[in-house]
Design a protein around this motif. Structure first.
Motif, PDB file in Angstrom:
ATOM      1  N   PHE A  54      -1.649  -0.918  -6.039  1.00 34.81           N
ATOM      2  CA  PHE A  54      -2.218  -2.836  -5.760  1.00 34.81           C
ATOM      3  C   PHE A  54      -2.642  -3.682  -5.603  1.00 34.81           C
ATOM      4  O   PHE A  54      -2.100  -5.099  -5.414  1.00 34.81           O
ATOM      5  CB  PHE A  54      -2.902  -1.844  -4.221  1.00 34.81           C
TER       6      PHE A  54
ATOM      7  N   ASP B 216       0.931  -1.211  -0.045  1.00 37.47           N
ATOM      8  CA  ASP B 216      -0.268  -0.207  -0.118  1.00 37.47           C
ATOM      9  C   ASP B 216       0.898   1.376  -0.582  1.00 37.47           C
ATOM     10  O   ASP B 216       0.092   2.208  -0.686  1.00 37.47           O
ATOM     11  CB  ASP B 216      -0.709   0.129   1.156  1.00 37.47           C
ATOM     12  N   GLY B 217       1.850   1.067   0.782  1.00 37.23           N
ATOM     13  CA  GLY B 217       2.694   2.415   0.557  1.00 37.23           C
ATOM     14  C   GLY B 217       2.146   3.563   1.338  1.00 37.23           C
ATOM     15  O   GLY B 217       2.347   4.794   0.518  1.00 37.23           O
TER      16      GLY B 217
ATOM     17  N   THR C 173       0.371   3.780  -2.623  1.00 35.26           N
ATOM     18  CA  THR C 173       0.154   3.343  -4.711  1.00 35.26           C
ATOM     19  C   THR C 173      -1.236   3.076  -4.772  1.00 35.26           C
ATOM     20  O   THR C 173      -2.203   2.971  -4.041  1.00 35.26           O
ATOM     21  CB  THR C 173       0.788   1.519  -4.056  1.00 35.26           C
TER      22      THR C 173
END
Ligand SMILES: [Mg+2]
Length: 220
Positions: A55, A45-46, A50
């Motif tokens: 994702f 998910d960053g 993202t």
């Protein structure tokens, strides 16, 4: 003149990281995945950076899920906002700011429907004067225009005494500075690197930022 403060939303006023963790736990349970996959989902998910299509494409491949990306995205967008709690002390703090005459705006990057649902579910909607969401406006932080729109929705303008509070150095601190605002960075335990844009103040969370604003105002 009433003072103006603009706040970022995710991981500034609401605990988006905790909301994502709760969503990831539900997702694991629904697809019969081990809960120890949550850290992988968080990494992918960053911190929300993202794109969700990317994702869920990765998620489908990793876990062999047949459901199309589009419907996984839809389910996520519908469910996640309800799982995001306000940060501790923030709702009280916003009320205290307002009682002291502050105008309060929200300026957030994200999809219009998801961010609006997050703002409502987190209890922010009735505690602020206006908001500008990038997905609804077609312009993203750090662009000055999004800060301007948020100020306008509060019946105010971007004046040198106004503030921007957020956890992103690139979007909130750089954007706020370039819009002529004083800035407070929420560090979430991260170091401030020497080449980063310099905030006026660094605090650990949203409630501390609100305390600082109240204190600054009363010193003047
Ligand atoms: Mg944020």
């Amino acid at each position: 003149m009433r003072p103006l403060v603009l706040f970022d939303v995710d991981n500034t006023l609401v605990d988006r990281a905790e909301g994502f963790r709760r969503w990831a736990l539900e997702f694991c349970s629904r697809w019969r995945l081990d809960a120890d996959q949550v850290p992988w989902l968080e990494e992918a998910d960053g911190d929300g950076l993202t794109p969700k299509e990317v994702f869920f494409d990765r998620v489908r491949k990793r876990f062999g899920i047949q459901e199309p990306v589009a419907s996984l995205c839809d389910e996520y967008r519908t469910r996640k906002p309800a799982l995001i709690p306000p940060c501790p002390g923030v709702l009280d703090g916003l009320e205290r700011l307002r009682a002291r005459g502050w105008r309060i705006g929200l300026v957030t990057n994200g999809e219009a429907d998801v961010q609006l649902a997050t703002i409502i579910a987190g209890g922010l909607a009735e505690r602020v004067d206006g908001s500008a969401i990038s997905g609804a406006e077609g312009v993203r932080k750090p662009a000055r225009r999004l800060f301007e729109l948020a100020a306008e929705r509060c019946g105010a303008a971007l004046t040198p005494g106004a503030w921007m509070v957020g956890d992103s150095l690139a979007a909130d601190v750089r954007g706020g500075r370039e819009a002529g605002l004083r800035t407070i960075w929420i560090d979430r335990g991260r170091p401030l690197s020497p080449d980063a844009p310099r905030p006026d103040f660094v605090v650990s969370d949203g409630a501390a930022a609100i305390e600082l604003l109240i204190g600054e105002r009363e010193r003047r």
